[in-house]
Each structure stands twice: as structure tokens, then as C-alpha cells.
Scaffold this motif. Structure first.
Motif, PDB file in Angstrom:
ATOM      1  N   UNK A   1      36.823 -17.920  25.956  1.00 48.87           N
ATOM      2  CA  UNK A   1      36.235 -16.838  26.724  1.00 48.87           C
ATOM      3  C   UNK A   1      36.253 -15.596  25.843  1.00 48.87           C
ATOM      4  N   UNK A   2      35.480 -14.573  26.183  1.00 47.12           N
ATOM      5  CA  UNK A   2      35.515 -13.335  25.399  1.00 47.12           C
ATOM      6  C   UNK A   2      36.888 -12.689  25.490  1.00 47.12           C
ATOM      7  N   UNK A   3      37.486 -12.663  26.688  1.00 45.51           N
ATOM      8  CA  UNK A   3      38.819 -12.072  26.830  1.00 45.51           C
ATOM      9  C   UNK A   3      39.859 -12.863  26.036  1.00 45.51           C
ATOM     10  N   UNK A   4      39.708 -14.197  25.981  1.00 42.91           N
ATOM     11  CA  UNK A   4      40.618 -15.017  25.178  1.00 42.91           C
ATOM     12  C   UNK A   4      40.446 -14.717  23.692  1.00 42.91           C
ATOM     13  N   UNK A   5      39.204 -14.515  23.269  1.00 43.64           N
ATOM     14  CA  UNK A   5      38.944 -14.208  21.864  1.00 43.64           C
ATOM     15  C   UNK A   5      39.610 -12.891  21.468  1.00 43.64           C
TER      16      UNK A   5
ATOM     17  N   UNK B 130      34.194 -10.546  16.703  1.00 49.02           N
ATOM     18  CA  UNK B 130      35.372  -9.794  17.117  1.00 49.02           C
ATOM     19  C   UNK B 130      36.452  -9.974  16.058  1.00 49.02           C
ATOM     20  N   UNK B 131      37.034  -8.884  15.599  1.00 52.45           N
ATOM     21  CA  UNK B 131      38.081  -9.031  14.599  1.00 52.45           C
ATOM     22  C   UNK B 131      38.790  -7.721  14.311  1.00 52.45           C
TER      23      UNK B 131
ATOM     24  N   UNK C 114      43.020  -1.600  15.666  1.00 54.34           N
ATOM     25  CA  UNK C 114      41.804  -1.568  16.491  1.00 54.34           C
ATOM     26  C   UNK C 114      40.913  -2.766  16.195  1.00 54.34           C
ATOM     27  N   UNK C 115      40.202  -3.235  17.211  1.00 54.20           N
ATOM     28  CA  UNK C 115      39.348  -4.415  17.080  1.00 54.20           C
ATOM     29  C   UNK C 115      37.887  -3.991  16.931  1.00 54.20           C
TER      30      UNK C 115
ATOM     31  N   UNK D 271      42.799 -12.540  13.239  1.00 53.22           N
ATOM     32  CA  UNK D 271      41.680 -13.288  12.666  1.00 53.22           C
ATOM     33  C   UNK D 271      40.360 -12.750  13.222  1.00 53.22           C
ATOM     34  N   UNK D 272      39.264 -13.079  12.523  1.00 50.51           N
ATOM     35  CA  UNK D 272      37.923 -12.734  12.981  1.00 50.51           C
ATOM     36  C   UNK D 272      37.349 -13.939  13.726  1.00 50.51           C
ATOM     37  N   UNK D 273      36.775 -13.693  14.904  1.00 46.97           N
ATOM     38  CA  UNK D 273      36.209 -14.754  15.736  1.00 46.97           C
ATOM     39  C   UNK D 273      34.697 -14.584  15.831  1.00 46.97           C
ATOM     40  N   UNK D 274      33.966 -15.672  15.603  1.00 46.01           N
ATOM     41  CA  UNK D 274      32.522 -15.704  15.827  1.00 46.01           C
ATOM     42  C   UNK D 274      32.263 -16.410  17.158  1.00 46.01           C
ATOM     43  N   UNK D 275      31.876 -15.650  18.171  1.00 45.13           N
ATOM     44  CA  UNK D 275      31.547 -16.245  19.464  1.00 45.13           C
ATOM     45  C   UNK D 275      30.031 -16.337  19.612  1.00 45.13           C
ATOM     46  N   UNK D 276      29.576 -17.348  20.319  1.00 45.74           N
ATOM     47  CA  UNK D 276      28.140 -17.528  20.566  1.00 45.74           C
ATOM     48  C   UNK D 276      27.970 -18.250  21.902  1.00 45.74           C
TER      49      UNK D 276
END
Length: 221
Positions: free
Chosen positions: A40-44, A116-117, A21-22, A53-58
């Protein structure tokens, strides 16, 4: 070792999930384990699923105007937001597009970063937990989450993957997203997959319910 290792193992094993689960969380600071990429959020979400991996989007590294709008970083006017759907031939006219998207929830700013991770890499509570599942697994996850009374939020037609995040936060209820044909094609996601997103409290209900619910280990054989 993450504080969620045991919960993740329990839910993955019980429901025979293919992916961990994410976890999803808004924050004013980036996650110390996270990486920053132009996505993109969907790509992340796809990167998290594939690379663990954990992604930091901004606002600075989110490459989708619609995603930045949904995340509350850069508000679009009704006309601008509707134009994104119209460009993809989702609606027959400008009037229909605007009338439809005007019914969607108004995004709110909730933090500079969207983290997201994999949930088993989270050190603090996420805002919500997202699952890529087949219909049978979706039914069981929602059944477990409802064991103590949660209510799923109604599916919104022609919705984007990132809208599951804003819907879950705004309503405080589970959300079911069928994944638009555009995102499914872009990421080559299986046609039998959909997304179920649970507020964190409902995820913990689902974990607690595994041993007692007919949707968990008490399922009739």
C-alpha cells in the motif's frame, strides 16, 4: 552523494528530526535505485522510514484500491470509493459516506510510477517532501515554509495518509495529515506523530529560512 545532502542535514539538525524527510515524485520511469514490492502507499512510506530505501510503486504493485485511486492509476466511482470508508465504519450511512468523499479532490494521472524514498537519495527534484513529525516540529516546518508566504491547505477529516500526496499536488500548498486511526494502528506509528507534506518549492523555502526565521535558528532562547 545526493545534491540534497546539505539541505537534509540542515533541516534535520535544526528541527531535531528522527527521520530523514521523504521525497515523493511521480514519473513515467522507475528510479534506478528503487525496489519494487507489493505494498500500500502507507506501507511504502513506513518501509522508507524504517529501511531507508527507495520504493517504486505502480498500478501493478500497489495493493490498495484506494491508493491506486488517489495516485490516479485506477479511478473508482463515487460509490466504490465511499464503500471503502463505509466498510471501516468511518461514516454512519452510504449517503453520508458518498456526500463526504464527493468533496475530496479528484485524483489525476501524473505518471506510471510513484517514487518514494529518503530525500538524500534523490538525484532529481521531487514533487514534494513529506515529514513524520511531532506537533512542535510540524509547527516549525510550516513556519519556515511560510517565511516567504506559503499557505497551508486545510486538513480534511477522515482522510487517508495517501491523500496528503494528491492534496499537495492539486493545491500546490503544504498539507497536514493527522494520520487515520486505522493506518496508525496498522503500522504501530506513535500517537504523537503526524505528517506534514510540502511542495518542493516550499521545502526549499524552509531550508533557506532556517538561518533567518524565528522558527529556525533565530528562535528566541
Amino acid at each position: 552523494m545526493s545534491r540534497f545532502d546539505e539541505s537534509v542535514e540542515k533541516i534535520v539538525e535544526t528541527l531535531e528530526l528522527q527521520n530523514v524527510p521523504i521525497g515523493v515524485r511521480f514519473s513515467e520511469t522507475p528510479d534506478r535505485q528503487g525496489v519494487e514490492r507489493q505494498l500500500r502507499i502507507c506501507e511504502a512510506l513506513d518501509v522508507v522510514k524504517r529501511e531507508n530505501v527507495v520504493i517504486n510503486l505502480s498500478k501493478e504493485n500497489c495493493t490498495c484500491r484506494g491508493g491506486s485511486h488517489i495516485a490516479g492509476w485506477q479511478a473508482l466511482t463515487l460509490e466504490e470509493f465511499a464503500a471503502l470508508f463505509l466498510a471501516a465504519n468511518v461514516y454512519e450511512s452510504k449517503e453520508v459516506a458518498e456526500a463526504s468523499v464527493s468533496k475530496q479532490l479528484e485524483p489525476e494521472y501524473r505518471g506510471r510510477f510513484l517514487i518514494l524514498g529518503p530525500l538524500d537519495k534523490f538525484e532529481t527534484d521531487p514533487d514534494m517532501v513529506l515529514f513524520f513529525v511531532n506537533p512542535a516540529q510540524a509547527d516549525r516546518i510550516l513556519g519556515l515554509a511560510c517565511f516567504e508566504g506559503a499557505e497551508p491547505f486545510l486538513h480534511y477529516p477522515a482522510s487517508t495518509v495517501c491523500s496528503t500526496i494528491s492534496n499537495t499536488l492539486a493545491k500546490g500548498k503544504p498539507d497536514v495529515n493527522l494520520i487515520s486511526t486505522f493506518e496508525r494502528t496498522r503500522h504501530k506509528w506513535s500517537p504523537d506523530k503526524l505528517i506534514v507534506t510540502l511542495p518542493f518549492k516550499d521545502f526549499m523555502t524552509a531550508v533557506r529560512s532556517v538561518d533567518y526565521s524565528g522558527y529556525g535558528k533565530k528562535a528566541a532562547s
